[in-house]
Design an enzyme around this catalytic site. Sequence first.
Site: not given
Length: 292
Positions: A122, A226
């Site tokens: 991320e 995720e």
Amino acid sequence: MSSLFTCLAFPVLAAPPGELPFGVYDPNGGFTNDTDVQIEHLFLPWEDVFLPSLLDADSYALERGRSVLVTIEPWTWTADERNTPEILIAGIANGTYDINIQAICGVLNDFKSPVTIRWAQEMEDASGQFIWADWDPDIYISAYKRVVSTCREISDKFDYMWSPLGHEGLAEYFPGPDYTDIIGLSVFGLQAWEIDVLGQEQSFRDIFEPRYQRALQFGLPIAVAELGYVGSDSYVARWNNEVRQNLEDFPELQAVIYFNQQEVYPWPETDDLPDWQFPQNSLGTQAASLGR
């Protein structure tokens, strides 16, 4: 030092229905006996960690026929001992942290389960949650390549996942196909927040599709690294029925991996720590509509 693998007795859980390969980050062991789980996801810091415990995770995965996805976070999980981004950047560039990745990859090389390594995920997130995110793209790419190259000196048997959130501008951080085998995206649905901030709840497709489309440009397989969702019973049921079924228009999607744990960082614009764990993620219609 933290141990990486703890399996406690939680309710027996089952994967959402569908044929798409399913994985879990499941530190409390809710999916221990679910034969439909094909990927075991581990998170570990690269400082202050007891690496031999990784071998327990390999045994656990091997007994269940699961491959292993290892997310390596370049910090310590002890919040008041973390470095600044500047110290981390300098330490990677000058080789200070080579020993950390060598030690981790040395242990992973002893795994009998197939291993994919996901480092510093991320990275395009500008929220301030991670000390490795929102760097100058060239600096991040250089750091990512150094980590992969250092690990490749230990072993040639790993795959590597480059894992942005999926926001616009992700391409600036792409390290290139020589350093990436698969792209991992993050997809989380929080019904109360969506209603309060966006004006309406979102489906899995609403969130995933634009991220998938941005990732297609790299010509690589894609996974949801995720996944989590919290809301009313009906909201959770809709997500359950979307994440592994009727995905023919996403041919590059290879797997979805659920984050079966409570959030450890406040959700943007709130102080909430959503609990993504089954069955706690299903709040009941009234509670979800009230944003509780």
